[in-house]
Design a protein around this motif. Structure first.
Motif, mmCIF file in Angstrom:
data_model
loop_
_atom_site.group_PDB
_atom_site.id
_atom_site.type_symbol
_atom_site.label_atom_id
_atom_site.label_comp_id
_atom_site.label_asym_id
_atom_site.label_seq_id
_atom_site.Cartn_x
_atom_site.Cartn_y
_atom_site.Cartn_z
ATOM 1 N N ALA A 1 15.712 0.683 -10.272
ATOM 2 C CA ALA A 1 15.088 0.836 -8.961
ATOM 3 C C ALA A 1 13.571 0.895 -9.074
ATOM 4 C CB ALA A 1 15.622 2.093 -8.275
ATOM 5 N N ALA A 2 13.072 1.539 -10.117
ATOM 6 C CA ALA A 2 11.625 1.600 -10.317
ATOM 7 C C ALA A 2 11.051 0.204 -10.527
ATOM 8 C CB ALA A 2 11.298 2.496 -11.508
ATOM 9 N N ILE A 3 11.716 -0.605 -11.340
ATOM 10 C CA ILE A 3 11.248 -1.968 -11.574
ATOM 11 C C ILE A 3 11.321 -2.781 -10.292
ATOM 12 C CG2 ILE A 3 11.643 -4.092 -12.880
ATOM 13 C CD1 ILE A 3 10.548 -1.701 -14.526
ATOM 14 N N SER B 1 0.812 -1.216 0.000
ATOM 15 C CA SER B 1 0.000 0.000 0.000
ATOM 16 C C SER B 1 0.840 1.257 0.000
ATOM 17 C CB SER B 1 -0.933 0.011 1.222
ATOM 18 O OG SER B 1 -0.181 0.129 2.423
ATOM 19 N N LYS B 2 2.157 1.104 -0.062
ATOM 20 C CA LYS B 2 3.046 2.256 0.024
ATOM 21 C C LYS B 2 3.350 2.832 -1.358
ATOM 22 C CE LYS B 2 5.259 1.219 4.422
ATOM 23 N NZ LYS B 2 6.536 0.974 5.124
ATOM 24 N N VAL B 3 3.542 4.144 -1.380
ATOM 25 C CA VAL B 3 3.803 4.864 -2.627
ATOM 26 C C VAL B 3 5.219 5.416 -2.590
ATOM 27 C CG1 VAL B 3 3.092 6.797 -4.086
ATOM 28 C CG2 VAL B 3 1.367 5.493 -2.800
ATOM 29 N N VAL B 4 5.995 5.112 -3.625
ATOM 30 C CA VAL B 4 7.349 5.634 -3.745
ATOM 31 C C VAL B 4 7.470 6.436 -5.033
ATOM 32 C CG1 VAL B 4 8.216 3.493 -4.836
ATOM 33 C CG2 VAL B 4 9.830 5.082 -3.771
ATOM 34 N N PHE C 1 5.520 -1.937 -4.112
ATOM 35 C CA PHE C 1 5.267 -0.499 -3.995
ATOM 36 C C PHE C 1 4.426 0.000 -5.163
ATOM 37 C CE2 PHE C 1 9.097 -0.774 -1.404
ATOM 38 C CZ PHE C 1 8.889 0.169 -0.413
ATOM 39 N N THR C 2 3.535 0.923 -4.893
ATOM 40 C CA THR C 2 2.967 1.733 -5.954
ATOM 41 C C THR C 2 4.066 2.687 -6.379
ATOM 42 O OG1 THR C 2 0.718 1.602 -5.073
ATOM 43 C CG2 THR C 2 1.218 3.449 -6.548
ATOM 44 N N THR C 3 4.558 2.514 -7.596
ATOM 45 C CA THR C 3 5.787 3.174 -8.006
ATOM 46 C C THR C 3 5.506 4.280 -9.011
ATOM 47 O OG1 THR C 3 7.026 1.134 -7.644
ATOM 48 C CG2 THR C 3 8.061 2.808 -9.032
ATOM 49 N N VAL C 4 5.898 5.486 -8.638
ATOM 50 C CA VAL C 4 5.797 6.635 -9.517
ATOM 51 C C VAL C 4 7.203 6.916 -10.045
ATOM 52 C CG1 VAL C 4 5.136 9.049 -9.757
ATOM 53 C CG2 VAL C 4 3.899 7.559 -8.146
ATOM 54 N N ALA C 5 7.399 6.651 -11.320
ATOM 55 C CA ALA C 5 8.706 6.816 -11.953
ATOM 56 C C ALA C 5 8.711 8.120 -12.722
ATOM 57 C CB ALA C 5 8.992 5.636 -12.877
ATOM 58 N N GLU D 1 3.128 -2.698 -13.043
ATOM 59 C CA GLU D 1 2.572 -1.413 -13.450
ATOM 60 C C GLU D 1 3.365 -0.286 -12.811
ATOM 61 O OE1 GLU D 1 -1.563 -0.988 -12.766
ATOM 62 O OE2 GLU D 1 -2.122 -2.768 -13.933
ATOM 63 N N ILE D 2 3.659 0.733 -13.600
ATOM 64 C CA ILE D 2 4.401 1.895 -13.109
ATOM 65 C C ILE D 2 3.684 3.156 -13.575
ATOM 66 C CG2 ILE D 2 6.554 3.196 -13.395
ATOM 67 C CD1 ILE D 2 8.071 0.637 -13.328
ATOM 68 N N ASP D 3 3.560 4.098 -12.672
ATOM 69 C CA ASP D 3 2.966 5.404 -12.968
ATOM 70 C C ASP D 3 4.089 6.325 -13.424
ATOM 71 O OD1 ASP D 3 1.754 7.882 -12.983
ATOM 72 O OD2 ASP D 3 1.004 7.773 -10.927
#
Length: 283
Positions: free
Chosen positions: A23-25, A7-10, A32-36, A57-59
């Protein structure tokens, strides 16, 4: 109640290639919900392909660390859309090779703008949200933030500044529940020539009295990157450690080689060991 990794966002900066992409991958794979983020979203093809191949999935969002409005807009948008921000990885930066007599002060300032003030700008925007979640602020620096290296005056100055800033910030941030760490890579495959922003061979030709030393430095460093460099994925494992360990150390190196290299400085009270080492690179 503490949130789970899933549930964490990075938010990670500088993800078009190298450690940032890896690192994003890695963060997305870990739940992590990953915002790249990257300065130019048109350069996100490699990131999107890697995410597709990894099945994650990556934002992907635009963030230019040198543009205060871009930083503020991106951080606010992430919190608005995802409801929280649990971690930031300051990875965006640019290499630079040059020496003082042969470059302008404006060039030095630009190196500081990207590699130091960009980090500060992102950290400042993120801190209120990291306070709210008891989050983590992770910054990718370099062994060049510990040992000054020939023809890297401006780059090392910026990385030294980041290290000093974060080392000073860490206890203050901890008092409000935010963990601060720096990650120090050594050579990472493919980044030396691609990321310094200059034509190294032409620089040697134009170096005047510094040409022999620069030629020796370039040859030595190219050889080091060819023979001893980590992959970006290997270096990103340490970034993930900083994001997930129960109590991450303030300073983490990404390899045994980086630990040994930095150890020279940390045991060198009068500076003679470092000077002997780096002078040998120019012989």
């Amino acid at each position: 109640m503490a949130s789970t990794v899933s549930s964490k966002v990075v938010l990670i900066t500088g993800t078009s290639s190298g450690i940032g992409l890896a690192a994003a991958i890695a963060a997305a794979r870990s739940g992590f919900t990953t915002v790249a983020t990257l300065r130019d979203p048109l350069r996100a093809d490699a990131l999107r392909k890697a995410a597709e191949e990894a099945g994650v999935e990556i934002d992907v969002r635009r963030l230019d660390v040198t543009d205060a409005a871009s930083v503020a807009e991106c951080v606010a948008g992430v919190v608005a859309d995802h409801g929280r921000l649990d971690a930031v990885v300051n990875n965006a930066g640019a290499g630079h090779v040059g020496t003082l007599e042969n470059e302008s002060v404006d060039e030095v300032r630009q190196v500081m703008e990207v590699n130091f003030f960009g980090v500060v700008q992102v950290a400042k925007a993120a801190l209120p949200h990291l306070r709210a979640t008891g989050g983590r602020l992770v910054t990718v620096t370099s062994v060049g933030g510990v040992i000054g290296q020939p023809f890297n005056e401006a780059y090392c100055a910026a990385k030294f500044a980041v290290e000093g800033f974060m080392e000073s910030l860490a206890p203050v941030a901890a008092s409000v529940g935010v963990s601060v760490s720096v990650v120090e890579p050594g050579p990472v495959a493919s980044e030396f020539v691609a990321n310094v922003g200059v034509d190294l061979d032409r620089s040697v030709e134009e170096a005047g009295p510094y040409a022999p030393a620069l030629q020796a430095y370039v040859a030595r460093t190219r050889a080091a990157f060819a023979s001893a460099a980590q992959t970006p994925a290997e270096a990103a494992e340490t970034v993930l450690q900083a994001l997930t360990a129960d109590r991450p150390a303030f300073r983490l190196q990404t390899s045994d080689a980086a630990r040994a290299f930095n150890g020279v400085k940390l045991a060198d009270l009068d500076g003679s060991a470092v000077q002997a080492l780096t002078t040998s690179w120019l012989a």
